[in-house]
Design a protein around this motif. Sequence first.
Motif, PDB file in Angstrom:
ATOM      1  N   HIS A 164       3.036  41.454 -59.940  1.00 52.97           N
ATOM      2  CA  HIS A 164       3.422  42.257 -58.749  1.00 52.97           C
ATOM      3  C   HIS A 164       3.469  43.659 -59.070  1.00 52.97           C
ATOM      4  O   HIS A 164       3.821  44.627 -58.285  1.00 52.97           O
ATOM      5  CB  HIS A 164       5.088  41.886 -58.510  1.00 52.97           C
ATOM      6  N   GLY A 165       2.608  44.106 -60.139  1.00 50.66           N
ATOM      7  CA  GLY A 165       2.366  45.437 -60.274  1.00 50.66           C
ATOM      8  C   GLY A 165       3.560  46.428 -60.951  1.00 50.66           C
ATOM      9  O   GLY A 165       3.464  47.590 -60.497  1.00 50.66           O
ATOM     10  N   CYS A 166       4.431  45.739 -61.528  1.00 47.40           N
ATOM     11  CA  CYS A 166       5.513  46.732 -61.729  1.00 47.40           C
ATOM     12  C   CYS A 166       5.254  47.607 -62.881  1.00 47.40           C
ATOM     13  O   CYS A 166       5.796  48.841 -62.847  1.00 47.40           O
ATOM     14  CB  CYS A 166       6.734  45.387 -62.576  1.00 47.40           C
ATOM     15  N   GLY A 209       2.461  49.122 -63.482  1.00 42.78           N
ATOM     16  CA  GLY A 209       1.769  50.391 -62.822  1.00 42.78           C
ATOM     17  C   GLY A 209       2.771  51.122 -62.124  1.00 42.78           C
ATOM     18  O   GLY A 209       2.704  52.358 -62.346  1.00 42.78           O
ATOM     19  N   TRP A 210       3.751  50.639 -61.348  1.00 35.76           N
ATOM     20  CA  TRP A 210       4.674  51.475 -60.564  1.00 35.76           C
ATOM     21  C   TRP A 210       5.685  52.292 -61.677  1.00 35.76           C
ATOM     22  O   TRP A 210       5.832  53.303 -61.520  1.00 35.76           O
ATOM     23  CB  TRP A 210       5.576  50.318 -59.649  1.00 35.76           C
ATOM     24  N   ASP A 254       1.860  40.456 -65.189  1.00 35.82           N
ATOM     25  CA  ASP A 254       2.353  41.285 -63.997  1.00 35.82           C
ATOM     26  C   ASP A 254       1.892  40.994 -62.630  1.00 35.82           C
ATOM     27  O   ASP A 254       1.192  41.900 -62.294  1.00 35.82           O
ATOM     28  CB  ASP A 254       2.098  42.527 -64.833  1.00 35.82           C
TER      29      ASP A 254
END
Length: 450
Positions: free
Chosen positions: A256-258, A260-261, A254
């Motif tokens: 791009h940190g999807c 977490g968002w 992951d």
Amino acid sequence: MAITTDSHVAVLAFPFGSHGQPVLAVTRRLASASPSTVFSFFNTAQSNSSLFYSDPPPNIRVHEVSDGVPEGTVLTGNPEEAVELFLEAAPEIFRREIAVAEKEVGLKVNSMLTDAFIWFAGDIAAELNVSWVAFWISGPNSLTAHLNTDLIRETIGNVKDGRMEETLEFITGMEKIRVKDIPEGVVSGNLNSVFSNMLHQMSLALPRATAVYVNSFQELDPRLTDNLRSKFKRCLSIGPVGLLTSQTETQVNDPHGCLGWIEKQSPASVAYIAFGRVMTPPPRELVEIAQGLESSKVPFIWSLKEKNMVHLPKGFLDGTRKQGMVIPWAPQVELLNHEAVGVFVSHGGWGSVLESVAAGVPMICRPFFGDHALNARSVEVVWEIGMTIINGVFTKEGVEECLDRVLVQDEGKKMKCNAKKLQEVALEAVSTKGSSSENFKGLLDQVVKV
């Protein structure tokens, strides 16, 4: 690591689009279930480079075969040209490479497992006196359409006479499918294209196969399943392959940190947008999607290749920074399985449809080519788990209306309910005693028997 070998399987991949991945996924699972079998996996160097991020298990031997492009040839960029050159050269290339693999392994091939597109594998298998097992990586709906090419052509005739809206009442399980939903090359488009000829040859060759297996589960379309069983010596639904193989995945990528968002979003509120590896909507439609998303205020994650981000409206990325994210790659399966995702906006490719079904997420489909329109029609009117984009192309107003219908209106609640029911059936199919798990055992027996 030395392994005791008691059987040898030749696996022939079709090295274009997203075909290699599901064939490899099934090969990995077979290799895990039968460690004493060697699987010689034949594919082009370019396709292999996109499949193998780590070393394969010791009983999968990876072979790089020629792509059939003569030395010094400069391709024009027409995708059919590369496919045509490969198909012309492939029969001899595969024959030669199988012989090399047999010497390396010290054991003759006892069966061939191939992408169904490699229709001439039946001839090679007959020469080697081994079984031919073909894998159709798409759904039973498109396979049924291609198998009935001659019948559809005879019954419908010239599509220019206004019969595109008619349904295929004459094919069991296809009664809600319209002529215009059928993949091009059957009765519309260029009937003499490379792809049309390849698929027609395949439809004539597949009944010779020892077995045909499909990336679906038999309960998804029971009447189509029965119809296919009547056409083949053996037809096995072993999908969704993603569910069968997901337990082998380890760490989630992951970058791009999807994930977490999305943890911060409300249940069933987010639109996830992605169009697969091959397809991207034209620039004009990318603008319409962006405008529709921004005005709808719906939270979103949009997987869009970096090179296409230049087409987005000026100020869109900054203006929607709190609303959503546009990223070049996303962990699709993990996102679809997150409770915050309420709709999947997709091209309607079979892999994406199955992943949406497996996650119980409704869809908005924008078909482009191949089986996309057929899958979108199935999503909308057969399974009732989503809809096709209004008027077939993205417009700002169409994006707004579709998002509202799926995420807010009662119509969308029914889609969600149907999607959840279908998800339960899919999970049951891949459970220990489920139909796909039992069919996989049948496939294993068919492939590795000595």
